[in-house]
Write a protein that holds these residues in place. Structure first.
Motif, PDB file in Angstrom:
ATOM      1  N   LEU A 143       0.831  -1.200   0.000  1.00  0.00           N
ATOM      2  CA  LEU A 143       0.000   0.000   0.000  1.00  0.00           C
ATOM      3  C   LEU A 143       0.870   1.257   0.000  1.00  0.00           C
ATOM      4  CD1 LEU A 143      -2.749  -0.990   2.618  1.00  0.00           C
ATOM      5  CD2 LEU A 143      -2.905  -1.096   0.116  1.00  0.00           C
ATOM      6  N   ARG A 144       1.910   1.250   0.829  1.00  0.00           N
ATOM      7  CA  ARG A 144       2.810   2.408   0.894  1.00  0.00           C
ATOM      8  C   ARG A 144       3.567   2.574  -0.419  1.00  0.00           C
ATOM      9  NH1 ARG A 144       3.944   0.291   6.124  1.00  0.00           N
ATOM     10  NH2 ARG A 144       6.051  -0.326   5.469  1.00  0.00           N
ATOM     11  N   GLN A 145       3.962   1.457  -1.023  1.00  0.00           N
ATOM     12  CA  GLN A 145       4.673   1.532  -2.304  1.00  0.00           C
ATOM     13  C   GLN A 145       3.782   2.134  -3.387  1.00  0.00           C
ATOM     14  OE1 GLN A 145       5.678  -2.636  -2.607  1.00  0.00           O
ATOM     15  NE2 GLN A 145       7.751  -2.326  -1.799  1.00  0.00           N
ATOM     16  N   ALA A 146       2.509   1.765  -3.382  1.00  0.00           N
ATOM     17  CA  ALA A 146       1.577   2.326  -4.368  1.00  0.00           C
ATOM     18  C   ALA A 146       1.402   3.827  -4.148  1.00  0.00           C
ATOM     19  CB  ALA A 146       0.232   1.610  -4.282  1.00  0.00           C
ATOM     20  N   GLU A 147       1.297   4.243  -2.898  1.00  0.00           N
ATOM     21  CA  GLU A 147       1.145   5.671  -2.586  1.00  0.00           C
ATOM     22  C   GLU A 147       2.360   6.464  -3.059  1.00  0.00           C
ATOM     23  OE1 GLU A 147      -1.334   7.325  -1.529  1.00  0.00           O
ATOM     24  OE2 GLU A 147      -2.723   5.768  -0.827  1.00  0.00           O
ATOM     25  N   ALA A 161       2.829  -2.238  -7.775  1.00  0.00           N
ATOM     26  CA  ALA A 161       2.468  -2.286  -6.354  1.00  0.00           C
ATOM     27  C   ALA A 161       1.042  -2.792  -6.173  1.00  0.00           C
ATOM     28  CB  ALA A 161       2.627  -0.901  -5.724  1.00  0.00           C
ATOM     29  N   HIS A 162       0.123  -2.373  -7.036  1.00  0.00           N
ATOM     30  CA  HIS A 162      -1.249  -2.866  -6.948  1.00  0.00           C
ATOM     31  C   HIS A 162      -1.309  -4.371  -7.212  1.00  0.00           C
ATOM     32  CE1 HIS A 162      -3.056   0.922  -6.185  1.00  0.00           C
ATOM     33  NE2 HIS A 162      -2.879   1.428  -7.391  1.00  0.00           N
ATOM     34  N   THR A 163      -0.535  -4.809  -8.198  1.00  0.00           N
ATOM     35  CA  THR A 163      -0.476  -6.246  -8.479  1.00  0.00           C
ATOM     36  C   THR A 163       0.093  -6.996  -7.291  1.00  0.00           C
ATOM     37  OG1 THR A 163      -0.126  -5.754 -10.833  1.00  0.00           O
ATOM     38  CG2 THR A 163       0.393  -7.978 -10.088  1.00  0.00           C
ATOM     39  N   ALA A 164       1.141  -6.432  -6.688  1.00  0.00           N
ATOM     40  CA  ALA A 164       1.761  -7.062  -5.525  1.00  0.00           C
ATOM     41  C   ALA A 164       0.785  -7.151  -4.355  1.00  0.00           C
ATOM     42  CB  ALA A 164       3.014  -6.291  -5.116  1.00  0.00           C
ATOM     43  N   LEU A 191      -1.190  -7.365 -17.160  1.00  0.00           N
ATOM     44  CA  LEU A 191      -1.368  -6.707 -18.444  1.00  0.00           C
ATOM     45  C   LEU A 191      -2.578  -5.778 -18.402  1.00  0.00           C
ATOM     46  CD1 LEU A 191      -0.796  -6.316 -21.448  1.00  0.00           C
ATOM     47  CD2 LEU A 191      -2.111  -8.400 -21.899  1.00  0.00           C
ATOM     48  N   LEU A 192      -3.670  -6.268 -17.865  1.00  0.00           N
ATOM     49  CA  LEU A 192      -4.887  -5.462 -17.800  1.00  0.00           C
ATOM     50  C   LEU A 192      -4.686  -4.240 -16.908  1.00  0.00           C
ATOM     51  CD1 LEU A 192      -7.825  -5.222 -18.641  1.00  0.00           C
ATOM     52  CD2 LEU A 192      -8.445  -6.599 -16.658  1.00  0.00           C
ATOM     53  N   PHE A 193      -4.059  -4.416 -15.741  1.00  0.00           N
ATOM     54  CA  PHE A 193      -3.814  -3.288 -14.847  1.00  0.00           C
ATOM     55  C   PHE A 193      -2.942  -2.237 -15.525  1.00  0.00           C
ATOM     56  CE2 PHE A 193      -4.200  -6.193 -10.860  1.00  0.00           C
ATOM     57  CZ  PHE A 193      -5.568  -6.279 -11.072  1.00  0.00           C
ATOM     58  N   GLY A 194      -2.006  -2.684 -16.357  1.00  0.00           N
ATOM     59  CA  GLY A 194      -1.111  -1.747 -17.032  1.00  0.00           C
ATOM     60  C   GLY A 194      -1.778  -0.974 -18.150  1.00  0.00           C
ATOM     61  N   LEU A 195      -2.843  -1.535 -18.719  1.00  0.00           N
ATOM     62  CA  LEU A 195      -3.504  -0.890 -19.847  1.00  0.00           C
ATOM     63  C   LEU A 195      -4.592   0.091 -19.425  1.00  0.00           C
ATOM     64  CD1 LEU A 195      -3.894  -3.932 -22.281  1.00  0.00           C
ATOM     65  CD2 LEU A 195      -2.355  -1.979 -22.551  1.00  0.00           C
ATOM     66  N   ARG A 196      -5.226  -0.192 -18.311  1.00  0.00           N
ATOM     67  CA  ARG A 196      -6.380   0.620 -17.913  1.00  0.00           C
ATOM     68  C   ARG A 196      -5.926   1.875 -17.159  1.00  0.00           C
ATOM     69  NH1 ARG A 196      -8.294  -2.641 -12.427  1.00  0.00           N
ATOM     70  NH2 ARG A 196      -6.798  -1.526 -11.120  1.00  0.00           N
ATOM     71  N   ALA A 197      -6.855   2.780 -16.960  1.00  0.00           N
ATOM     72  CA  ALA A 197      -6.593   3.922 -16.084  1.00  0.00           C
ATOM     73  C   ALA A 197      -6.507   3.426 -14.643  1.00  0.00           C
ATOM     74  CB  ALA A 197      -7.722   4.939 -16.218  1.00  0.00           C
ATOM     75  N   GLU A 198      -5.796   4.158 -13.800  1.00  0.00           N
ATOM     76  CA  GLU A 198      -5.626   3.746 -12.394  1.00  0.00           C
ATOM     77  C   GLU A 198      -6.122   4.872 -11.496  1.00  0.00           C
ATOM     78  OE1 GLU A 198      -5.155   0.776 -10.029  1.00  0.00           O
ATOM     79  OE2 GLU A 198      -4.312   0.558 -12.031  1.00  0.00           O
ATOM     80  N   PRO A 199      -7.442   4.994 -11.313  1.00  0.00           N
ATOM     81  CA  PRO A 199      -7.982   6.107 -10.522  1.00  0.00           C
ATOM     82  C   PRO A 199      -7.590   6.010  -9.053  1.00  0.00           C
ATOM     83  CG  PRO A 199      -9.709   4.526 -11.053  1.00  0.00           C
ATOM     84  CD  PRO A 199      -8.492   4.105 -11.812  1.00  0.00           C
ATOM     85  N   GLU A 200      -7.574   7.168  -8.419  1.00  0.00           N
ATOM     86  CA  GLU A 200      -7.112   7.254  -7.028  1.00  0.00           C
ATOM     87  C   GLU A 200      -7.942   6.396  -6.089  1.00  0.00           C
ATOM     88  OE1 GLU A 200      -6.379  10.698  -3.610  1.00  0.00           O
ATOM     89  OE2 GLU A 200      -6.796  11.255  -5.692  1.00  0.00           O
ATOM     90  N   HIS A 201      -9.245   6.277  -6.358  1.00  0.00           N
ATOM     91  CA  HIS A 201     -10.078   5.556  -5.403  1.00  0.00           C
ATOM     92  C   HIS A 201      -9.735   4.069  -5.335  1.00  0.00           C
ATOM     93  CE1 HIS A 201     -12.539   4.713  -9.059  1.00  0.00           C
ATOM     94  NE2 HIS A 201     -12.849   3.615  -8.418  1.00  0.00           N
ATOM     95  N   MET A 202      -9.001   3.549  -6.332  1.00  0.00           N
ATOM     96  CA  MET A 202      -8.570   2.149  -6.268  1.00  0.00           C
ATOM     97  C   MET A 202      -7.629   1.932  -5.081  1.00  0.00           C
ATOM     98  SD  MET A 202      -9.873   0.185  -8.597  1.00  0.00           S
ATOM     99  CE  MET A 202     -10.692   0.229 -10.177  1.00  0.00           C
ATOM    100  N   ARG A 203      -6.759   2.915  -4.833  1.00  0.00           N
ATOM    101  CA  ARG A 203      -5.851   2.801  -3.682  1.00  0.00           C
ATOM    102  C   ARG A 203      -6.644   2.822  -2.380  1.00  0.00           C
ATOM    103  NH1 ARG A 203      -3.273   6.559  -6.788  1.00  0.00           N
ATOM    104  NH2 ARG A 203      -3.589   8.257  -5.310  1.00  0.00           N
ATOM    105  N   ALA A 204      -7.672   3.653  -2.326  1.00  0.00           N
ATOM    106  CA  ALA A 204      -8.513   3.704  -1.126  1.00  0.00           C
ATOM    107  C   ALA A 204      -9.231   2.373  -0.913  1.00  0.00           C
ATOM    108  CB  ALA A 204      -9.522   4.843  -1.243  1.00  0.00           C
ATOM    109  N   GLN A 205      -9.656   1.746  -1.977  1.00  0.00           N
ATOM    110  CA  GLN A 205     -10.320   0.451  -1.857  1.00  0.00           C
ATOM    111  C   GLN A 205      -9.351  -0.623  -1.350  1.00  0.00           C
ATOM    112  OE1 GLN A 205     -12.065  -0.257  -5.701  1.00  0.00           O
ATOM    113  NE2 GLN A 205     -13.795   1.122  -5.332  1.00  0.00           N
ATOM    114  N   HIS A 206      -8.122  -0.585  -1.831  1.00  0.00           N
ATOM    115  CA  HIS A 206      -7.118  -1.521  -1.320  1.00  0.00           C
ATOM    116  C   HIS A 206      -6.894  -1.311   0.176  1.00  0.00           C
ATOM    117  CE1 HIS A 206      -4.967  -2.565  -5.384  1.00  0.00           C
ATOM    118  NE2 HIS A 206      -6.166  -3.074  -5.276  1.00  0.00           N
ATOM    119  N   ALA A 207      -6.833  -0.038   0.571  1.00  0.00           N
ATOM    120  CA  ALA A 207      -6.624   0.261   1.992  1.00  0.00           C
ATOM    121  C   ALA A 207      -7.779  -0.274   2.839  1.00  0.00           C
ATOM    122  CB  ALA A 207      -6.468   1.770   2.194  1.00  0.00           C
TER     123      ALA A 207
END
Length: 244
Positions: A143-147, A161-164, A191-207
């Motif tokens: 989570l910290r790495q993604a931030e 980091a999201h994949t990890a 591959l899919l994570f790398g192609l799509r947009a990565e909105p900020e709320h995804m990090r909040a959902q992981h948290a």
């Protein structure tokens, strides 16, 4: 004399046996080295597809890939064949291969399989979290790495980091069968994570997923993961095809 003749024959049999064993060992070592080089080539090509150095639709020439990887053509040829079999590359009509373009059906099929597995992984991770503080700490680290990656504007590192994070949830679940099944999806997901947009709320959902897992609340972890995966699907479809 007959005894000496028998002795010579026994010595010859023993020598042939040793020679055969040595040859078999050398052949085995050669095959192991070849397989290792092929695996390295496969990993390198996959990484280039994920980080879009080899974009969708790009033609890959065996000789050029081998030169880029500083390898001989044999392990590269084996790697490309393996990736064709896995569906990440496709054969061209006349010669060579190209990076396969993701179709809407590919994305939908991937999420149909990933959703129940990801939900169960989070449920099991929450149940196991109290017994694995090191695994929980490793999960928090992603989570910290993604931030940090997001703050630095480093998209590929954020995707990694999201994949990890998702891989860490699976590892924390403690279920080796689930881990093996999800491993089959890992590169398609990267591959899919790398192609799509990565909105900020995804990090909040992981948290949020992490908080429920750390608290040992299996059903809350499962529910938050279900929400996250379905939202991720919508984001992917909008990013790639303009609609969810």
């Amino acid at each position: 004399m007959p005894g000496r003749a028998r002795g010579r024959r026994a010595d010859e049999v023993a020598e042939n046996s040793r020679s055969g064993a040595a040859t078999a060992a050398a052949d085995g070592a050669s095959r192991t080295a070849s397989a290792s080089l092929s695996a390295q080539a496969r990993e390198a090509v996959l990484q280039r597809i994920v980080d879009r150095r080899y974009p969708q639709g790009a033609r890959l020439v065996e000789r050029e890939v081998a030169e880029e990887l500083s390898m001989s053509r044999v392990p590269v040829r084996e790697a490309l064949r393996a990736l064709v079999a896995e569906g990440l590359l496709e054969l061209l009509p006349h010669s060579g291969v190209r990076v396969r373009r993701l179709e809407r059906a590919d994305v939908e099929h991937l999420y149909e399989v990933w959703e129940p597995l990801a939900v169960q992984a989070s449920r099991l991770a929450a149940r196991a979290a109290g017994r694995d503080p090191e695994g929980l700490a490793a999960l928090e680290l992603t989570l910290r790495q993604a931030e940090r990656a997001a703050a630095a504007g480093e998209g590929p590192r954020e995707v990694a980091a999201h994949t990890a994070f998702h891989e860490g949830v699976v590892a924390l679940s403690g279920n080796p069968l689930l881990a093996r099944v999800l491993e089959q999806l890992s590169w398609q997901l990267r591959l899919l994570f790398g192609l799509r947009a990565e909105p900020e709320h995804m990090r909040a959902q992981h948290a949020e997923m992490y908080r429920h897992i750390a608290a040992g609340d299996a059903e809350a972890a499962a529910a938050s993961t279900l929400l996250h995966v379905r939202d991720s699907r919508s984001v992917a479809l909008r990013s790639l095809f303009g609609q969810d």
